[in-house]
Design an enzyme around this catalytic site. Structure first.
Site, PDB file in Angstrom:
ATOM      1  N   HIS A 135     -20.090  -9.458   7.099  1.00  0.00           N
ATOM      2  CA  HIS A 135     -21.495  -9.012   6.760  1.00  0.00           C
ATOM      3  C   HIS A 135     -21.200  -7.989   5.607  1.00  0.00           C
ATOM      4  O   HIS A 135     -20.264  -7.101   5.558  1.00  0.00           O
ATOM      5  CB  HIS A 135     -21.961  -8.193   7.838  1.00  0.00           C
ATOM      6  CG  HIS A 135     -22.432  -8.924   9.174  1.00  0.00           C
ATOM      7  ND1 HIS A 135     -23.673  -9.465   9.438  1.00  0.00           N
ATOM      8  CD2 HIS A 135     -21.518  -9.214  10.203  1.00  0.00           C
ATOM      9  CE1 HIS A 135     -23.353  -9.821  10.673  1.00  0.00           C
ATOM     10  NE2 HIS A 135     -22.284  -9.861  11.158  1.00  0.00           N
ATOM     11  N   HIS A 158     -17.398 -14.634   9.845  1.00  0.00           N
ATOM     12  CA  HIS A 158     -17.833 -14.149   8.772  1.00  0.00           C
ATOM     13  C   HIS A 158     -17.812 -12.674   8.611  1.00  0.00           C
ATOM     14  O   HIS A 158     -17.649 -11.770   9.657  1.00  0.00           O
ATOM     15  CB  HIS A 158     -19.679 -14.539   9.182  1.00  0.00           C
ATOM     16  CG  HIS A 158     -19.902 -14.167  10.421  1.00  0.00           C
ATOM     17  ND1 HIS A 158     -19.904 -14.846  11.605  1.00  0.00           N
ATOM     18  CD2 HIS A 158     -20.756 -12.995  10.764  1.00  0.00           C
ATOM     19  CE1 HIS A 158     -20.249 -14.076  12.781  1.00  0.00           C
ATOM     20  NE2 HIS A 158     -20.987 -13.223  12.247  1.00  0.00           N
ATOM     21  N   ILE A 200     -30.555 -14.350   7.607  1.00  0.00           N
ATOM     22  CA  ILE A 200     -31.724 -14.663   7.842  1.00  0.00           C
ATOM     23  C   ILE A 200     -32.339 -13.443   8.950  1.00  0.00           C
ATOM     24  O   ILE A 200     -33.728 -13.356   8.852  1.00  0.00           O
ATOM     25  CB  ILE A 200     -32.316 -15.825   8.891  1.00  0.00           C
ATOM     26  CG1 ILE A 200     -31.255 -15.964   9.906  1.00  0.00           C
ATOM     27  CG2 ILE A 200     -32.142 -17.001   7.854  1.00  0.00           C
ATOM     28  CD1 ILE A 200     -31.878 -17.043  11.010  1.00  0.00           C
ATOM     29  N   GLN A 234     -20.539 -10.364  18.205  1.00  0.00           N
ATOM     30  CA  GLN A 234     -20.465 -11.651  17.580  1.00  0.00           C
ATOM     31  C   GLN A 234     -21.462 -12.685  18.314  1.00  0.00           C
ATOM     32  O   GLN A 234     -21.161 -12.922  19.452  1.00  0.00           O
ATOM     33  CB  GLN A 234     -18.873 -12.327  17.549  1.00  0.00           C
ATOM     34  CG  GLN A 234     -18.747 -13.466  16.684  1.00  0.00           C
ATOM     35  CD  GLN A 234     -17.350 -13.955  16.800  1.00  0.00           C
ATOM     36  OE1 GLN A 234     -16.496 -13.310  17.096  1.00  0.00           O
ATOM     37  NE2 GLN A 234     -17.179 -14.862  15.708  1.00  0.00           N
TER      38      GLN A 234
HETATM   39  P1  AMP Z   1     -22.659 -11.809  14.391  1.00  0.00           P
HETATM   40  O1  AMP Z   1     -23.608 -11.245  15.470  1.00  0.00           O
HETATM   41  O2  AMP Z   1     -21.721 -10.981  13.767  1.00  0.00           O
HETATM   42  O3  AMP Z   1     -21.928 -12.936  14.871  1.00  0.00           O
HETATM   43  O4  AMP Z   1     -23.752 -12.264  13.173  1.00  0.00           O
HETATM   44  C1  AMP Z   1     -24.391 -13.325  13.336  1.00  0.00           C
HETATM   45  C2  AMP Z   1     -25.335 -13.012  12.200  1.00  0.00           C
HETATM   46  O5  AMP Z   1     -25.794 -14.435  11.628  1.00  0.00           O
HETATM   47  C3  AMP Z   1     -26.524 -12.534  12.186  1.00  0.00           C
HETATM   48  O6  AMP Z   1     -26.512 -11.322  11.463  1.00  0.00           O
HETATM   49  C4  AMP Z   1     -27.672 -13.475  12.271  1.00  0.00           C
HETATM   50  O7  AMP Z   1     -29.102 -13.095  11.724  1.00  0.00           O
HETATM   51  C5  AMP Z   1     -27.327 -14.405  11.232  1.00  0.00           C
HETATM   52  N1  AMP Z   1     -27.534 -16.080  11.107  1.00  0.00           N
HETATM   53  C6  AMP Z   1     -27.707 -16.567  12.230  1.00  0.00           C
HETATM   54  N2  AMP Z   1     -28.136 -17.779  12.015  1.00  0.00           N
HETATM   55  C7  AMP Z   1     -28.512 -17.817  10.640  1.00  0.00           C
HETATM   56  C8  AMP Z   1     -28.628 -18.710   9.531  1.00  0.00           C
HETATM   57  N3  AMP Z   1     -29.105 -20.001  10.106  1.00  0.00           N
HETATM   58  N4  AMP Z   1     -28.635 -18.268   8.410  1.00  0.00           N
HETATM   59  C9  AMP Z   1     -28.317 -17.199   8.086  1.00  0.00           C
HETATM   60  N5  AMP Z   1     -27.934 -16.247   8.910  1.00  0.00           N
HETATM   61  C10 AMP Z   1     -27.912 -16.717  10.286  1.00  0.00           C
END
Ligand code: AMP
Ligand code: ZN
Length: 139
Positions: free
Chosen positions: A104, A102, A34, A96
């Protein structure tokens, strides 16, 4: 599938929270980020909750890695980027922020302004949905 209460990615996998899903198989689900770093930025997660790289099972890590490459290949067809960054952050110190493993998958474009780490900013929902449809092949 074991889910964790209050985990937003478990809720997306379960269909309890909205997600622009672009790929799935028996072990993984992929959906649009998002706060996209570039157009097409998506996340691959295991269906079974695991907090991070340390916790995920070998089988789910293998499935996520293969799903990330499958997604990159689909994006290559749909979006014709110049390249990809495939990234995982493990732990708060490594940026994180969501503690469900996850990967990316970030398509890169010639002259895109992305510098890593990027500064998250909200995406435009219509633009995210449009690029998700292109990746799925139904847009
Ligand atoms: P990280 O900082 O590596 O843990 O990445 C978490 C990612 O999840 C970030 O890039 C956020 O933008 C993404 N994110 C958080 N909430 C959502 C959501 N509801 N739907 C899609 N992506 C999300
Ligand atoms: Zn979870």
């Amino acid at each position: 599938m074991s889910a964790e209460a209050d985990c937003i990615f478990c809720q997306i996998v379960a269909g309890e929270l909205p997600g622009a899903i672009v790929d799935s198989d028996e072990r993984t689900v992929s959906f649009m980020d998002i706060n996209p770093a570039t157009p097409g930025h998506a996340l691959v997660v295991p269906r079974t909750h695991a907090a991070d790289l340390m916790a995920i099972s070998d089988e789910d890590l293998e499935a996520c890695t293969l799903a990330a490459r499958r997604l990159a290949r689909r994006m290559d067809e749909a979006l014709a980027p110049a390249g990809f960054n495939v990234l995982n952050s493990c732990g708060t110190a490594a940026w994180q922020t969501v503690f469900h493993f996850h990967m990316h998958v970030v398509p890169r474009y010639a002259d895109d302004p992305l510098k890593l780490p990027w500064i998250p900013g909200p995406g435009e929902p219509g633009a995210i949905a449009e690029v998700a449809a292109r990746i799925r092949g139904d847009g």
